[in-house]
Design an enzyme around this catalytic site. Sequence first.
Site, mmCIF file in Angstrom:
data_model
loop_
_atom_site.group_PDB
_atom_site.id
_atom_site.type_symbol
_atom_site.label_atom_id
_atom_site.label_comp_id
_atom_site.label_asym_id
_atom_site.label_seq_id
_atom_site.Cartn_x
_atom_site.Cartn_y
_atom_site.Cartn_z
ATOM 1 N N ASN A 95 48.716 37.500 43.206
ATOM 2 C CA ASN A 95 48.492 36.292 44.018
ATOM 3 C C ASN A 95 48.840 36.430 45.498
ATOM 4 O O ASN A 95 48.417 35.609 46.306
ATOM 5 C CB ASN A 95 49.288 35.115 43.429
ATOM 6 C CG ASN A 95 48.615 34.551 42.186
ATOM 7 O OD1 ASN A 95 47.422 34.781 41.966
ATOM 8 N ND2 ASN A 95 49.357 33.820 41.379
ATOM 9 N N ASN A 120 52.065 30.300 41.778
ATOM 10 C CA ASN A 120 53.244 31.030 41.291
ATOM 11 C C ASN A 120 53.223 32.509 41.663
ATOM 12 O O ASN A 120 52.145 33.069 41.853
ATOM 13 C CB ASN A 120 53.314 30.913 39.767
ATOM 14 C CG ASN A 120 54.039 29.643 39.353
ATOM 15 O OD1 ASN A 120 55.010 29.249 39.972
ATOM 16 N ND2 ASN A 120 53.551 29.009 38.298
ATOM 17 N N HIS A 175 62.064 28.293 39.703
ATOM 18 C CA HIS A 175 61.127 27.623 38.794
ATOM 19 C C HIS A 175 61.130 28.318 37.436
ATOM 20 O O HIS A 175 61.340 29.517 37.352
ATOM 21 C CB HIS A 175 59.734 27.695 39.427
ATOM 22 C CG HIS A 175 58.671 26.975 38.660
ATOM 23 N ND1 HIS A 175 58.882 25.796 37.986
ATOM 24 C CD2 HIS A 175 57.365 27.271 38.489
ATOM 25 C CE1 HIS A 175 57.754 25.402 37.428
ATOM 26 N NE2 HIS A 175 56.817 26.281 37.709
HETATM 27 N N1 LIG Z 1 54.494 25.426 40.773
HETATM 28 C C1 LIG Z 1 54.197 24.916 39.591
HETATM 29 O O1 LIG Z 1 54.929 24.102 39.054
HETATM 30 C C2 LIG Z 1 52.943 25.358 38.897
HETATM 31 C C3 LIG Z 1 52.522 24.727 37.712
HETATM 32 C C4 LIG Z 1 51.325 25.126 37.126
HETATM 33 C C5 LIG Z 1 50.575 26.152 37.684
HETATM 34 N N2 LIG Z 1 51.029 26.770 38.803
HETATM 35 C C6 LIG Z 1 50.266 27.851 39.452
HETATM 36 O O2 LIG Z 1 49.128 27.304 40.116
HETATM 37 C C7 LIG Z 1 48.142 28.346 40.240
HETATM 38 C C8 LIG Z 1 46.786 27.818 39.758
HETATM 39 O O3 LIG Z 1 46.819 27.591 38.365
HETATM 40 P P1 LIG Z 1 45.497 27.104 37.603
HETATM 41 O O4 LIG Z 1 45.883 26.874 36.192
HETATM 42 O O5 LIG Z 1 44.835 26.017 38.376
HETATM 43 O O6 LIG Z 1 44.591 28.421 37.726
HETATM 44 P P2 LIG Z 1 42.999 28.517 37.654
HETATM 45 O O7 LIG Z 1 42.676 29.931 37.356
HETATM 46 O O8 LIG Z 1 42.457 27.445 36.780
HETATM 47 O O9 LIG Z 1 42.551 28.186 39.156
HETATM 48 C C9 LIG Z 1 42.831 28.992 40.250
HETATM 49 C C10 LIG Z 1 41.701 28.830 41.238
HETATM 50 O O10 LIG Z 1 42.037 29.498 42.452
HETATM 51 C C11 LIG Z 1 40.810 29.946 42.981
HETATM 52 N N3 LIG Z 1 41.023 30.918 44.066
HETATM 53 C C12 LIG Z 1 41.338 32.231 43.962
HETATM 54 N N4 LIG Z 1 41.430 32.761 45.208
HETATM 55 C C13 LIG Z 1 41.160 31.785 46.092
HETATM 56 C C14 LIG Z 1 41.100 31.714 47.519
HETATM 57 N N5 LIG Z 1 41.348 32.777 48.288
HETATM 58 N N6 LIG Z 1 40.774 30.530 48.084
HETATM 59 C C15 LIG Z 1 40.512 29.447 47.324
HETATM 60 N N7 LIG Z 1 40.578 29.451 45.968
HETATM 61 C C16 LIG Z 1 40.890 30.602 45.372
HETATM 62 C C17 LIG Z 1 40.062 30.493 41.780
HETATM 63 O O11 LIG Z 1 38.679 30.646 42.035
HETATM 64 C C18 LIG Z 1 40.383 29.420 40.744
HETATM 65 O O12 LIG Z 1 39.380 28.406 40.724
HETATM 66 C C19 LIG Z 1 48.673 29.530 39.426
HETATM 67 O O13 LIG Z 1 49.299 30.475 40.274
HETATM 68 C C20 LIG Z 1 49.703 28.883 38.511
HETATM 69 O O14 LIG Z 1 50.678 29.787 38.042
HETATM 70 C C21 LIG Z 1 52.195 26.383 39.422
#
Ligand SMILES: NC(=O)c1ccc[n+]([C@@H]2O[C@H](COP(=O)([O-])OP(=O)(O)OC[C@H]3O[C@@H](n4cnc5c(N)ncnc54)[C@H](O)[C@@H]3O)[C@@H](O)[C@H]2O)c1
Length: 308
Positions: A95, A120, A175
Site C-alpha cells: 500500500n 492500513n 490499530h
Molecule cells: N483504519 C481502519 O479502521 C480500516 C478498516 C477497514 C479497512 N481499512 C483499510 O482500508 C483500505 C481499503 O479497504 P477496502 O476493503 O475498501 O478495499 P477494496 O479492495 O475494496 O478497495 C480499495 C480500492 O482502492 C482502489 N485504489 C487502489 N489504488 C488506488 C489509487 N492510487 N487511487 C485511487 N484508488 C485506488 C482500488 O481500485 C480499490 O477500489 C485497506 O487498506 C483496508 O485495510 C482500514
Amino acid sequence: MNKITIVGAGRVGETAAQMLAEQQLCRELVVLDVCKGVPQGVALDILQTAAFFDFDTRVSGGSDPAMMAGSDLVVLTAGFPRKPGQSRADLLEANLGIIDRVLDDVLRFAPDALLMLVTNPVDVMTYRAWKRTGWGRERVFGQAGVLDAARMASFVALETGFSSRDITAMVLGGHGEATVPLSRYCTINGIPLEKFVDSETLERIIERTRSGGSEILALRQNSSAYEAPAAAIAAMVEAITNNRRRILPCVSILDGEYGQRDIAMGVPCVIANAGLESVVQLDLNETEQELFTQSVASVREDLTLLQE
Ligand SMILES: NC(=O)c1ccc[n+]([C@@H]2O[C@H](COP(=O)([O-])OP(=O)(O)OC[C@H]3O[C@@H](n4cnc5c(N)ncnc54)[C@H](O)[C@@H]3O)[C@@H](O)[C@H]2O)c1
C-alpha cells in the site's frame, strides 16, 4: 463542509460515501478510484438512493485526481485490505506506493484540505502522510480507534445484554492487535463496566476487540470489514462538519503526550472543524501503561519498515 473527496471507491470508500451522502455531511462529494468506470458507477448508484434517503448532496466519481480540487477534507481509503495470514509488513509494502502517489495528488490539488487516513496499516500511513505533506498534525490524522471502540462496545452489549446505546468505550494505542482497550474508561450509562462483568468476561471482551478485524476477515475470507469502518469514518466526518468538539480515539502524531514524539498512535482527541484540535492525556494505571508501551514498540517497529 462544502466538499469532501474519498480516494478509493472500494468497499470501505463506497460505503462511507453512501453514509456521508445520506447524512448530508457536505454539499459536494467526490469519489476517486484508479479502476476506470468504477467511481462513476459508485457515484451514480449513490445518487440514485437520494429519493429514498431524501438528500441532495452532489455526488460525482472519476479517476482524474484534479477532481479533488477545493476539497475541505480528503479521506484516503485507497489500497489493499489485509488477506488472511498476511503480515503488516507485506500489507505496508503493497500500500505504500499507492498512498505516496495519492499524497502527491493531494499536495497538488487539495493543498488546504484536512486529511484522514484509513488505508492500513493506518498508524504507519498516518505517520507517512504527516511526513510527506509536512502539514501540522491537526490536519493529518487517522481513523482506527473509533472503530475499535465501537467493536468493544458491541462485544460489551453482546456479553451483558444491555442496550448498546448506553455503552461507551475507549481504546488507546495501535490499530487491531496492538489496540489497548481501556476497560476502566468503559461505562454503561456512566456506570463502570467492571460492575457488570467478571474478569473472565472482561478478558473475552478485550481479546475479541483486539482481534475484531481478523475475526471478520476469517469469516468472510474474501473481504475485510467495511460496514463498521465506514460508519467510523462517517462519525469522524460528522464531528468535523458540525464542529462538535467530540472526544474520539484517533490516530494522531504525538508531540510529547504520553511521553512519545515522532510517532502516530491511537489516543483520545478533540475533533472539530479545524480537524484534530488537541490530544487528551489520560492517566494510565501500571497495567495500561505497560500495554501502551508495548503498543508503541510495535508501531515503532512498523515505522522502521518505512526506512527500508
Ligand atoms: N483504519 C481502519 O479502521 C480500516 C478498516 C477497514 C479497512 N481499512 C483499510 O482500508 C483500505 C481499503 O479497504 P477496502 O476493503 O475498501 O478495499 P477494496 O479492495 O475494496 O478497495 C480499495 C480500492 O482502492 C482502489 N485504489 C487502489 N489504488 C488506488 C489509487 N492510487 N487511487 C485511487 N484508488 C485506488 C482500488 O481500485 C480499490 O477500489 C485497506 O487498506 C483496508 O485495510 C482500514
